[in-house]
Write an enzyme that holds these catalytic residues in place. Structure first.
Site, PDB file in Angstrom:
ATOM      1  N   LYS A 107       1.132  -1.027   0.036  1.00  0.00           N
ATOM      2  CA  LYS A 107       0.004  -0.068  -0.324  1.00  0.00           C
ATOM      3  C   LYS A 107       1.045   0.975   0.544  1.00  0.00           C
ATOM      4  O   LYS A 107       1.904   0.766   0.639  1.00  0.00           O
ATOM      5  CB  LYS A 107      -0.844   0.183   1.509  1.00  0.00           C
ATOM      6  CG  LYS A 107      -2.495   0.962   0.763  1.00  0.00           C
ATOM      7  CD  LYS A 107      -3.145   0.350  -0.114  1.00  0.00           C
ATOM      8  CE  LYS A 107      -4.220   0.792   0.265  1.00  0.00           C
ATOM      9  NZ  LYS A 107      -5.269   0.242  -0.531  1.00  0.00           N
ATOM     10  N   GLY A 219     -20.671   6.717   2.940  1.00  0.00           N
ATOM     11  CA  GLY A 219     -20.273   7.163   1.855  1.00  0.00           C
ATOM     12  C   GLY A 219     -20.783   6.951   0.477  1.00  0.00           C
ATOM     13  O   GLY A 219     -21.749   6.027   0.293  1.00  0.00           O
ATOM     14  N   GLY A 221     -18.740   7.387  -2.769  1.00  0.00           N
ATOM     15  CA  GLY A 221     -17.858   7.109  -3.553  1.00  0.00           C
ATOM     16  C   GLY A 221     -18.253   6.431  -5.003  1.00  0.00           C
ATOM     17  O   GLY A 221     -18.763   5.521  -5.304  1.00  0.00           O
ATOM     18  N   ASN A 222     -16.843   5.189  -5.240  1.00  0.00           N
ATOM     19  CA  ASN A 222     -16.790   4.291  -6.373  1.00  0.00           C
ATOM     20  C   ASN A 222     -17.099   3.562  -6.090  1.00  0.00           C
ATOM     21  O   ASN A 222     -18.132   2.701  -6.595  1.00  0.00           O
ATOM     22  CB  ASN A 222     -14.845   4.602  -6.436  1.00  0.00           C
ATOM     23  CG  ASN A 222     -15.367   3.801  -7.852  1.00  0.00           C
ATOM     24  OD1 ASN A 222     -14.349   2.612  -7.284  1.00  0.00           O
ATOM     25  ND2 ASN A 222     -15.158   3.858  -8.517  1.00  0.00           N
TER      26      ASN A 222
HETATM   27  P1  NAD Z   1     -14.305   7.555  -2.815  1.00  0.00           P
HETATM   28  O1  NAD Z   1     -13.117   8.739  -2.313  1.00  0.00           O
HETATM   29  O2  NAD Z   1     -14.648   7.074  -4.048  1.00  0.00           O
HETATM   30  O3  NAD Z   1     -15.942   7.807  -1.603  1.00  0.00           O
HETATM   31  C1  NAD Z   1     -15.345   7.841  -0.656  1.00  0.00           C
HETATM   32  C2  NAD Z   1     -16.596   8.614   0.189  1.00  0.00           C
HETATM   33  O4  NAD Z   1     -16.400   8.515   1.376  1.00  0.00           O
HETATM   34  C3  NAD Z   1     -17.212  10.109  -0.261  1.00  0.00           C
HETATM   35  O5  NAD Z   1     -18.492   9.766  -0.876  1.00  0.00           O
HETATM   36  C4  NAD Z   1     -16.657  10.517   1.324  1.00  0.00           C
HETATM   37  O6  NAD Z   1     -17.895  11.628   0.956  1.00  0.00           O
HETATM   38  C5  NAD Z   1     -17.228   9.365   1.832  1.00  0.00           C
HETATM   39  N1  NAD Z   1     -16.816   9.577   3.260  1.00  0.00           N
HETATM   40  C6  NAD Z   1     -15.530  10.020   3.822  1.00  0.00           C
HETATM   41  N2  NAD Z   1     -14.937  10.132   4.966  1.00  0.00           N
HETATM   42  C7  NAD Z   1     -16.290  10.115   5.313  1.00  0.00           C
HETATM   43  C8  NAD Z   1     -17.216   9.912   6.399  1.00  0.00           C
HETATM   44  N3  NAD Z   1     -16.253  10.291   7.770  1.00  0.00           N
HETATM   45  N4  NAD Z   1     -18.721   9.855   6.643  1.00  0.00           N
HETATM   46  C9  NAD Z   1     -18.715   9.287   6.278  1.00  0.00           C
HETATM   47  N5  NAD Z   1     -18.501   9.231   4.717  1.00  0.00           N
HETATM   48  C10 NAD Z   1     -17.289   9.681   4.142  1.00  0.00           C
HETATM   49  O7  NAD Z   1     -13.520   6.050  -2.137  1.00  0.00           O
HETATM   50  P2  NAD Z   1     -13.902   4.751  -2.347  1.00  0.00           P
HETATM   51  O8  NAD Z   1     -12.772   4.676  -3.661  1.00  0.00           O
HETATM   52  O9  NAD Z   1     -15.101   4.253  -2.945  1.00  0.00           O
HETATM   53  O10 NAD Z   1     -12.738   3.888  -1.647  1.00  0.00           O
HETATM   54  C11 NAD Z   1     -14.101   3.901  -0.490  1.00  0.00           C
HETATM   55  C12 NAD Z   1     -13.468   2.841   0.508  1.00  0.00           C
HETATM   56  O11 NAD Z   1     -13.033   1.850  -0.060  1.00  0.00           O
HETATM   57  C13 NAD Z   1     -12.283   2.668   1.301  1.00  0.00           C
HETATM   58  O12 NAD Z   1     -11.910   2.399   2.413  1.00  0.00           O
HETATM   59  C14 NAD Z   1     -11.145   2.226   0.205  1.00  0.00           C
HETATM   60  O13 NAD Z   1      -9.864   2.514   0.823  1.00  0.00           O
HETATM   61  C15 NAD Z   1     -12.355   1.293   0.210  1.00  0.00           C
HETATM   62  N6  NAD Z   1     -11.760   0.551  -1.341  1.00  0.00           N
HETATM   63  C16 NAD Z   1     -11.806   1.173  -2.710  1.00  0.00           C
HETATM   64  C17 NAD Z   1     -11.487   0.415  -3.643  1.00  0.00           C
HETATM   65  C18 NAD Z   1     -12.288   0.663  -4.806  1.00  0.00           C
HETATM   66  O14 NAD Z   1     -11.226   0.122  -5.960  1.00  0.00           O
HETATM   67  N7  NAD Z   1     -11.837   2.194  -4.841  1.00  0.00           N
HETATM   68  C19 NAD Z   1     -11.018  -0.837  -2.994  1.00  0.00           C
HETATM   69  C20 NAD Z   1     -11.062  -1.602  -1.891  1.00  0.00           C
HETATM   70  C21 NAD Z   1     -10.988  -0.703  -1.747  1.00  0.00           C
END
Ligand code: NAD
Length: 428
Positions: A107, A219, A221-222
């Site tokens: 990471k 959340g 996000g993605n």
């Molecule tokens: P992202 O940045 O696209 O979205 C994150 C979301 O969480 C956003 O909507 C943000 O507003 C929200 N957020 C942040 N802090 C917050 C809080 N305190 N309370 C409520 N909402 C909050 O990120 P992502 O890619 O969707 O990833 C989200 C999680 O999934 C992370 O833990 C990441 O490590 C994990 N993850 C992501 C992937 C990937 O492929 N994107 C793969 C495995 C794990």
């Protein structure tokens, strides 16, 4: 509120220790797997747009590469710490092992807030990160990917810098590249869809029908957006989502009791997954406090924002109706909260299983990049479904056979695969 003193690496180690006891691992294997094999800390000096210089802190942690090159994302986050990166690297080792792909765990991160950086400044950080680490990463050593607040554009800048440093084309150096520039179709959907492939199997196991269920997400996000998309396609209804509000420096939950509309919310959210609350209110959403998402009377909770969100303080607010928690985020549940969830008999799909779709698709991207032959999207998502379903079924079968909590069963599978690889290589 999240516990500020919480240390994700201590939590990752505590989870490992528990499984090391179940597996009766010897001391050397424990010592090897409790800590990263290697870690790199470095400075990234950047000339900012206003001509001043600023130095950003960068990290790469390589936890274990006994099963193949390290694999893991790079996060841009103002509160990034080495212990967060260590924990995430360790979880990547278990994640790659649970879905049985030939990769190890790494990471990376940079302490920065892209909200306050221009695209040029972000490009300089990406190139600076690669310059500092380029001898110690690469297609056959350690393969980075996007994560929180990094995306395909960041990956392409990193690839470009790596190729400049190594004088050649190495599309297998990094994943999450733009489609058409070595990226895989389906990567954007992969993590969220993967979460729902496991939820679908859990519902089947519990004798529940997706179209009769409701869910609440932390959340937007993605991960959440694509998980919601597939869950809706299966007939499920999401009644609440939450996200971070950059302006107010807090998060809010957005509720519509008859179901949130994904496309509608996407239109009023920014690229960081922040929903504009005034526009949401105009569309009939209730704007609720940060933690309202966890208190909803739903069948499924999907924490998909950041780590350390389901804690001893708020776990008691989880409704009796909740049957399944699918951890889209990495490490969203603290050990204290996890214990209570276990005691309450809520079916847990642990993070490194639930969100393994992203790394599985990254592995497919690497395979395609190395072959220089790219698959259609349906083929990618079909292969993803096969891998995720097989991993889920293996974990749930072990959980039933040995009467283990799902998190422990997933750990038993991963840790034994990695420990065996270390043993077979003669490392311990
Ligand atoms: P992202 O940045 O696209 O979205 C994150 C979301 O969480 C956003 O909507 C943000 O507003 C929200 N957020 C942040 N802090 C917050 C809080 N305190 N309370 C409520 N909402 C909050 O990120 P992502 O890619 O969707 O990833 C989200 C999680 O999934 C992370 O833990 C990441 O490590 C994990 N993850 C992501 C992937 C990937 O492929 N994107 C793969 C495995 C794990």
């Amino acid at each position: 509120m999240a516990d500020k003193s919480f240390n994700p690496f201590a939590m990752a180690q505590a989870q490992f220790d528990k499984v090391a006891d179940i597996l009766n691992l010897d001391t050397a294997t424990r010592d090897l797997l409790r800590y990263p094999m290697r870690e790199y800390h470095f400075n990234i000096p950047i000339r900012m747009d206003d001509g001043s210089f600023k130095v950003f802190r960068g990290f790469r942690v390589q936890h274990n590469d006994s099963r193949g090159p390290g694999k893991g994302g790079i996060r841009f986050h103002p509160q990034e710490t080495i212990d967060t990166v260590r924990a995430l690297a360790m979880w990547m080792t278990w994640k790659c092992a649970v879905v049985d792909i030939p990769l190890g765990g790494s990471k990376g991160g940079v302490v920065c807030d892209p909200h306050n950086l221009s695209m040029r400044e972000q490009e300089q950080i990406c190139r600076g990160w690669v310059r500092q680490i380029s001898r110690d990463v690469g297609p056959v050593k350690d393969v980075p990917a996007p994560d929180v607040m990094t995306n395909a554009q960041h990956m392409l800048w990193m690839l470009d810098e790596f190729e400049a440093q190594h004088n050649g084309k190495f599309p297998g150096f990094i994943t999450g590249k733009p489609v058409g520039m070595g990226g895989s179709l389906g990567r954007t959907e992969a993590t969220g869809y993967g979460v729902i492939f496991t939820v679908r199997e859990a519902l089947r196991e519990l004798g529940m029908h997706p179209e009769e269920t409701t869910a609440s997400f932390q959340g937007f996000g993605n991960v959440s957006q694509y998980a919601i998309q597939l869950y809706n396609q299966l007939g499920g209804t999401v009644i609440c989502v939450s996200c971070w509000d950059q302006e107010d420096q807090t998060s809010y939950s957005f509720r519509k009791k008859d179901g949130v509309n994904l496309e509608e919310l996407q239109k009023i959210s920014d690229k960081f997954g922040g929903i504009q609350k005034n526009k949401a209110r105009d569309l009939g959403y209730e704007i609720l406090p940060a933690e309202a998402w966890i208190e909803q009377d739903v069948d499924i909770l999907v924490p998909s924002a950041i780590e350390n969100q389901v804690t001893a303080e708020n776990v008691t607010k989880i409704s009796k109706q909740v049957k399944i928690i699918a951890e889209g985020a990495n490490g969203p549940t603290t050990p204290e909260a996890d214990k209570i969830i276990h005691e309450r008999g809520i079916f847990m799909i642990p993070d490194f299983l639930a969100n393994a779709g992203g790394v599985t698709c990254s592995y497919f991207e690497q395979v395609q990049s190395n072959m220089n032959y790219f698959w259609e999207k349906d083929e990618v998502l079909g292969k993803l479904d096969v891998k995720m379903t097989a991993a889920y079924l293996a974990v749930s079968a072990l959980a039933r056979k040995r009467e283990l909590y799902m998190r422990d069963a997933a750990y038993v599978i991963s840790v034994s695969r990695v420990a065996q690889a270390c043993k077979d290589r003669g490392w311990v």
